[in-house]
Design a protein around this motif. Structure first.
Motif, mmCIF file in Angstrom:
data_model
loop_
_atom_site.group_PDB
_atom_site.id
_atom_site.type_symbol
_atom_site.label_atom_id
_atom_site.label_comp_id
_atom_site.label_asym_id
_atom_site.label_seq_id
_atom_site.Cartn_x
_atom_site.Cartn_y
_atom_site.Cartn_z
ATOM 1 N N PHE A 160 0.852 -1.188 0.000
ATOM 2 C CA PHE A 160 0.000 0.000 0.000
ATOM 3 C C PHE A 160 0.888 1.237 0.000
ATOM 4 N N THR A 161 0.269 2.393 -0.242
ATOM 5 C CA THR A 161 0.939 3.654 0.050
ATOM 6 C C THR A 161 0.869 3.892 1.555
ATOM 7 N N GLY A 162 1.624 4.882 2.026
ATOM 8 C CA GLY A 162 1.595 5.162 3.459
ATOM 9 C C GLY A 162 0.206 5.515 3.944
ATOM 10 N N LEU A 163 -0.518 6.331 3.168
ATOM 11 C CA LEU A 163 -1.875 6.699 3.553
ATOM 12 C C LEU A 163 -2.809 5.500 3.490
ATOM 13 N N GLY A 164 -2.651 4.679 2.453
ATOM 14 C CA GLY A 164 -3.493 3.492 2.333
ATOM 15 C C GLY A 164 -3.239 2.485 3.441
ATOM 16 N N LEU A 165 -1.989 2.391 3.892
ATOM 17 C CA LEU A 165 -1.666 1.452 4.968
ATOM 18 C C LEU A 165 -2.318 1.868 6.276
ATOM 19 N N GLU A 166 -2.363 3.184 6.533
ATOM 20 C CA GLU A 166 -3.011 3.654 7.755
ATOM 21 C C GLU A 166 -4.500 3.323 7.751
ATOM 22 N N GLU A 167 -5.140 3.444 6.596
ATOM 23 C CA GLU A 167 -6.560 3.111 6.500
ATOM 24 C C GLU A 167 -6.779 1.599 6.556
ATOM 25 N N HIS A 168 -5.837 0.833 6.022
ATOM 26 C CA HIS A 168 -5.969 -0.626 5.992
ATOM 27 C C HIS A 168 -5.711 -1.249 7.357
ATOM 28 N N ALA A 169 -4.931 -0.559 8.199
ATOM 29 C CA ALA A 169 -4.503 -1.151 9.472
ATOM 30 C C ALA A 169 -5.675 -1.547 10.355
ATOM 31 N N GLY A 170 -6.770 -0.836 10.309
ATOM 32 C CA GLY A 170 -7.907 -1.167 11.165
ATOM 33 C C GLY A 170 -8.907 -2.109 10.538
ATOM 34 N N THR A 171 -8.628 -2.565 9.310
ATOM 35 C CA THR A 171 -9.585 -3.433 8.623
ATOM 36 C C THR A 171 -8.962 -4.712 8.076
ATOM 37 N N CYS A 172 -7.658 -4.902 8.243
ATOM 38 C CA CYS A 172 -6.986 -6.077 7.675
ATOM 39 C C CYS A 172 -7.569 -7.355 8.277
ATOM 40 N N SER A 173 -8.031 -8.254 7.424
ATOM 41 C CA SER A 173 -8.658 -9.489 7.902
ATOM 42 C C SER A 173 -7.648 -10.469 8.478
ATOM 43 N N SER A 174 -6.351 -10.252 8.194
ATOM 44 C CA SER A 174 -5.323 -11.158 8.710
ATOM 45 C C SER A 174 -4.658 -10.629 9.974
ATOM 46 N N GLU A 175 -5.076 -9.476 10.439
ATOM 47 C CA GLU A 175 -4.462 -8.898 11.636
ATOM 48 C C GLU A 175 -4.989 -9.592 12.890
ATOM 49 N N PRO A 176 -4.115 -10.118 13.744
ATOM 50 C CA PRO A 176 -4.586 -10.743 14.981
ATOM 51 C C PRO A 176 -5.042 -9.690 15.986
ATOM 52 N N MET A 177 -6.072 -10.020 16.713
ATOM 53 C CA MET A 177 -6.609 -9.108 17.714
ATOM 54 C C MET A 177 -7.223 -9.918 18.850
ATOM 55 N N TYR A 178 -7.320 -9.296 20.001
ATOM 56 C CA TYR A 178 -7.905 -9.978 21.150
ATOM 57 C C TYR A 178 -9.423 -10.031 21.015
ATOM 58 N N CYS A 179 -9.981 -11.103 21.534
ATOM 59 C CA CYS A 179 -11.428 -11.296 21.466
ATOM 60 C C CYS A 179 -12.138 -10.135 22.156
ATOM 61 N N GLU A 180 -13.172 -9.625 21.507
ATOM 62 C CA GLU A 180 -13.917 -8.496 22.053
ATOM 63 C C GLU A 180 -14.711 -8.877 23.298
ATOM 64 N N SER A 181 -14.947 -10.165 23.500
ATOM 65 C CA SER A 181 -15.662 -10.615 24.702
ATOM 66 C C SER A 181 -14.732 -10.810 25.889
ATOM 67 N N LYS A 182 -13.434 -10.522 25.678
ATOM 68 C CA LYS A 182 -12.430 -10.566 26.748
ATOM 69 C C LYS A 182 -12.245 -11.966 27.327
ATOM 70 N N CYS A 183 -12.210 -12.938 26.410
ATOM 71 C CA CYS A 183 -11.920 -14.296 26.863
ATOM 72 C C CYS A 183 -10.422 -14.546 26.941
ATOM 73 N N GLY A 184 -9.619 -13.620 26.390
ATOM 74 C CA GLY A 184 -8.170 -13.753 26.418
ATOM 75 C C GLY A 184 -7.588 -14.356 25.161
ATOM 76 N N ALA A 185 -8.423 -14.877 24.269
ATOM 77 C CA ALA A 185 -7.927 -15.495 23.041
ATOM 78 C C ALA A 185 -7.545 -14.417 22.027
ATOM 79 N N ARG A 186 -6.528 -14.703 21.227
ATOM 80 C CA ARG A 186 -6.064 -13.799 20.169
ATOM 81 C C ARG A 186 -6.395 -14.449 18.833
ATOM 82 N N VAL A 187 -7.280 -13.823 18.081
ATOM 83 C CA VAL A 187 -7.822 -14.404 16.860
ATOM 84 C C VAL A 187 -7.681 -13.391 15.730
#
Length: 257
Positions: A160-187
């Motif tokens: 991506f371009t630098g601007l495109g990467l900033e917009e993509h960072a919050g929507t990347c389907s491959s980015e791991p994140m903690y469960c929103e229900s706070k179970c502790g799992a990283r998915v």
């Protein structure tokens, strides 16, 4: 970066002393004032008809005074004579970026050449993003903050371009994140909905006996005390399983064992 004379001299800082190699008489600046040419004399009023006609004829025949010569060069205003220019351009000055840490100090005539290499002077970004960045910070700008830089997402490996990467960072389907229900799992973000529906230990599940909802990790604990959970008679009578809440009345009134 090309500057006009007014731009690269407007923030000059002159030291308290002139260079010790110069005599104070040599460094004095003698700026001569610019005086406009004298206005042409006005004709005196006519005293008679004959005088008026002769005056008019002489006025018509005499050549007009030369027009004022316009000043087209800024040096004509600042340096009205060569000696003043030599004295001013030989003055000792600091770099206009001395407050940012530049230690350069030399004659005024050398300032413009110094700004072409001064690491604290701002220059346009080579990626043409529109930013003016000091030379000393250009490497970091091109690597991390330029909106037109080329960057690869560390999770999905898409460029991506630098601007495109900033917009993509919050929507990347491959980015791991903690469960929103706070179970502790990283998915990974793309499987979050499936995780919350089937695997999350904090998902809500309904008790099959009392129809109350509990988190998946506490449902088994509730089952051991649920008042509607079926239990057998502890006296092993012929009565079938009954609700835990009815067990006391059964033992008191109905049990035949």
């Amino acid at each position: 970066m090309v500057r006009s004379l007014s731009q690269w001299t407007k923030t000059l800082s002159f030291p308290a002393r002139i260079s010790p190699n110069r005599n104070s008489k040599d460094c004095s600046v003698n700026v001569l004032p610019i005086t406009p040419p004298p206005a042409p004399p006005r004709n005196k009023p006519a005293t008679s008809t004959t005088t008026c006609s002769s005056s008019n004829s002489s006025t018509m025949s005499s050549p007009s005074p030369p027009p004022n010569v316009p000043i087209t060069e800024i040096s004509q205003i600042i340096y009205p004579d060569p000696e003043s220019e030599k004295a001013i351009m030989g003055s000792l000055v600091f770099c206009i970026h001395h407050k940012q840490g530049c230690k350069w100090s030399d004659e005024l005539r050398k300032l413009k050449a110094h700004l072409n290499t001064c690491k604290h002077d701002a220059i346009p970004c080579p990626n043409k993003c529109g930013s003016q960045i000091p030379r000393v910070m250009m490497t970091d700008h091109l690597a991390f903050t330029c909106i037109l830089r080329r960057a690869i997402c560390e999770f999905c490996n898409v460029e991506f371009t630098g601007l495109g990467l900033e917009e993509h960072a919050g929507t990347c389907s491959s980015e791991p994140m903690y469960c929103e229900s706070k179970c502790g799992a990283r998915v990974v973000r793309g499987r979050m909905s499936i995780h919350r529906a089937k695997d999350c230990s904090k998902r809500l599940r309904r008790c099959p006996h009392c129809s109350r909802e509990f988190s998946a990790d506490t449902l088994s604990v509730h089952g051991a005390t649920c008042p509607r959970s079926p239990v057998p008679c502890p006296q092993r009578c012929d009565a079938g399983p009954m609700a835990r809440a009815d067990l006391d009345s059964h033992l008191r009134d109905e049990c035949k064992a």
